[in-house]
Design a protein around this motif. Structure first.
Motif, mmCIF file in Angstrom:
data_model
loop_
_atom_site.group_PDB
_atom_site.id
_atom_site.type_symbol
_atom_site.label_atom_id
_atom_site.label_comp_id
_atom_site.label_asym_id
_atom_site.label_seq_id
_atom_site.Cartn_x
_atom_site.Cartn_y
_atom_site.Cartn_z
ATOM 1 N N ALA A 27 44.466 38.043 31.524
ATOM 2 C CA ALA A 27 44.118 39.450 31.253
ATOM 3 C C ALA A 27 42.726 39.783 31.817
ATOM 4 O O ALA A 27 42.529 40.844 32.440
ATOM 5 C CB ALA A 27 44.167 39.718 29.749
ATOM 6 N N VAL A 30 42.890 40.010 35.630
ATOM 7 C CA VAL A 30 43.532 41.264 36.058
ATOM 8 C C VAL A 30 42.511 42.413 35.962
ATOM 9 O O VAL A 30 42.413 43.259 36.848
ATOM 10 C CB VAL A 30 44.806 41.537 35.214
ATOM 11 N N CYS A 31 41.719 42.395 34.890
ATOM 12 C CA CYS A 31 40.644 43.396 34.741
ATOM 13 C C CYS A 31 39.654 43.316 35.895
ATOM 14 O O CYS A 31 39.230 44.343 36.442
ATOM 15 C CB CYS A 31 39.858 43.107 33.463
ATOM 16 N N ASN A 33 40.194 42.121 38.904
ATOM 17 C CA ASN A 33 40.843 42.643 40.112
ATOM 18 C C ASN A 33 40.768 44.165 40.114
ATOM 19 O O ASN A 33 40.489 44.791 41.143
ATOM 20 C CB ASN A 33 42.326 42.221 40.161
ATOM 21 N N ALA A 34 41.028 44.756 38.943
ATOM 22 C CA ALA A 34 41.026 46.225 38.853
ATOM 23 C C ALA A 34 39.638 46.793 39.154
ATOM 24 O O ALA A 34 39.517 47.823 39.837
ATOM 25 C CB ALA A 34 41.491 46.659 37.463
ATOM 26 N N CYS A 52 45.058 46.867 31.847
ATOM 27 C CA CYS A 52 44.973 45.498 32.379
ATOM 28 C C CYS A 52 44.784 44.493 31.252
ATOM 29 O O CYS A 52 45.421 43.437 31.229
ATOM 30 C CB CYS A 52 43.805 45.387 33.358
ATOM 31 N N HIS A 55 48.148 44.419 28.872
ATOM 32 C CA HIS A 55 49.491 44.600 29.444
ATOM 33 C C HIS A 55 50.505 43.526 29.035
ATOM 34 O O HIS A 55 51.686 43.818 28.924
ATOM 35 C CB HIS A 55 49.433 44.703 30.979
ATOM 36 N N THR A 113 46.666 49.303 38.138
ATOM 37 C CA THR A 113 46.963 48.262 37.138
ATOM 38 C C THR A 113 48.040 47.321 37.667
ATOM 39 O O THR A 113 47.922 46.089 37.584
ATOM 40 C CB THR A 113 47.450 48.892 35.811
ATOM 41 N N GLN A 114 49.093 47.886 38.239
ATOM 42 C CA GLN A 114 50.204 47.077 38.760
ATOM 43 C C GLN A 114 49.727 46.157 39.897
ATOM 44 O O GLN A 114 50.040 44.964 39.911
ATOM 45 C CB GLN A 114 51.304 48.015 39.268
ATOM 46 N N SER A 116 46.707 45.061 40.352
ATOM 47 C CA SER A 116 45.768 44.075 39.797
ATOM 48 C C SER A 116 46.521 42.911 39.169
ATOM 49 O O SER A 116 46.124 41.752 39.303
ATOM 50 C CB SER A 116 44.868 44.728 38.740
ATOM 51 N N ASP A 117 47.615 43.202 38.486
ATOM 52 C CA ASP A 117 48.442 42.153 37.875
ATOM 53 C C ASP A 117 49.140 41.345 38.964
ATOM 54 O O ASP A 117 49.213 40.122 38.895
ATOM 55 C CB ASP A 117 49.477 42.806 36.945
#
Ligand code: ADP
Ligand code: NI
Length: 202
Positions: A27, A30-31, A33-34, A52, A55, A113-114, A116-117
């Motif tokens: 998590a 992913v944050c 990356n965002a 993120c 999720h 968000t997508q 980044s995941d």
């Protein structure tokens, strides 16, 4: 003022020990990356960062002990400072972003968000997560029938397709780099596998 520290604590509480690669540190990555993808983009950054973070809390694939009820999650989002409209957007993102749902967003918060995941499913970390998931689900590393249900099969079933599905320019650029690295890894792995098969039949 949104209390992200409290949201992080909540995610940590549920996902710290999650063993299939959908854990608290996933998590946070992913944050991160965002944060890169959000540079210079005008949109609701708080919604993206919260989506993120939370999720995977409602992911059906997770063991029940790691999962939250969507209504309880929404209450938590309200208590850390999100408005009703923001909560609706976060809910829409996290319930539609997964690869299996083939969801596509027509607004930038969902798209970032997508992406980044998806980036965390690629590259060196993507390789590590795939074999962690495979081990936790008692899957074979590979078999001789190129079965897509094995961990190596997952590269062909999903991971090599992701770079074509990226929403943002920056996301796609990074996804292509990470995919190249994974392809090199699979190529090396294939050579080693053939080598040991050859040795066995000597
Ligand atoms: P999404 O959030 O897009 O639905 P998943 O949660 O299914 O994605 O997958 C997240 C990561 O978990 C994958 O990128 C991969 O590393 C791992 N994973 C998921 N399914 C498999 C599988 N069948 N075999 C190996 N790894 C998997
Ligand atoms: Ni995820």
């Amino acid at each position: 003022m949104i209390r992200f520290d409290r949201l992080e604590e909540l995610v940590k509480k549920y996902l710290e020990k999650e063993p299939t690669g959908h854990d608290y540190l996933h998590a946070l990555r992913v944050c991160n990356n965002a944060k890169e993808l959000l540079v210079g983009i005008k949109c609701d950054h708080s919604v993206v960062l919260a989506a993120c973070l939370v999720h995977d809390l409602i992911d059906h694939k997770l063991d029940p002990q790691f999962k939250m009820d969507l209504n309880d999650l929404n209450k938590e989002l309200e208590s850390v400072g999100f408005s009703c409209d923001q909560i609706k957007m976060i809910e829409d993102i996290i319930t539609n972003m997964s690869f299996s749902k083939k969801g596509r967003f027509d607004y930038i918060e969902g798209q970032i968000t997508q992406d980044s995941d998806r980036l965390d499913a690629l590259g060196a970390i993507g390789i590590a997560r795939t074999f962690a998931f495979g081990g936790a689900h008692k899957r074979q590393i590979y078999d001789m029938n190129l079965n897509l249900e094995t961990s190596v099969g997952h590269f062909y079933d999903k991971l090599f397709l992701l770079s074509d599905l990226m929403n943002t320019e920056e996301g796609k650029k990074e996804a292509l780099k990470r995919t190249l690295f994974m392809k090199e890894f699979i190529e090396k792995l294939s050579k080693e596998i053939n080598y040991s098969t050859f040795r066995k039949s000597e």
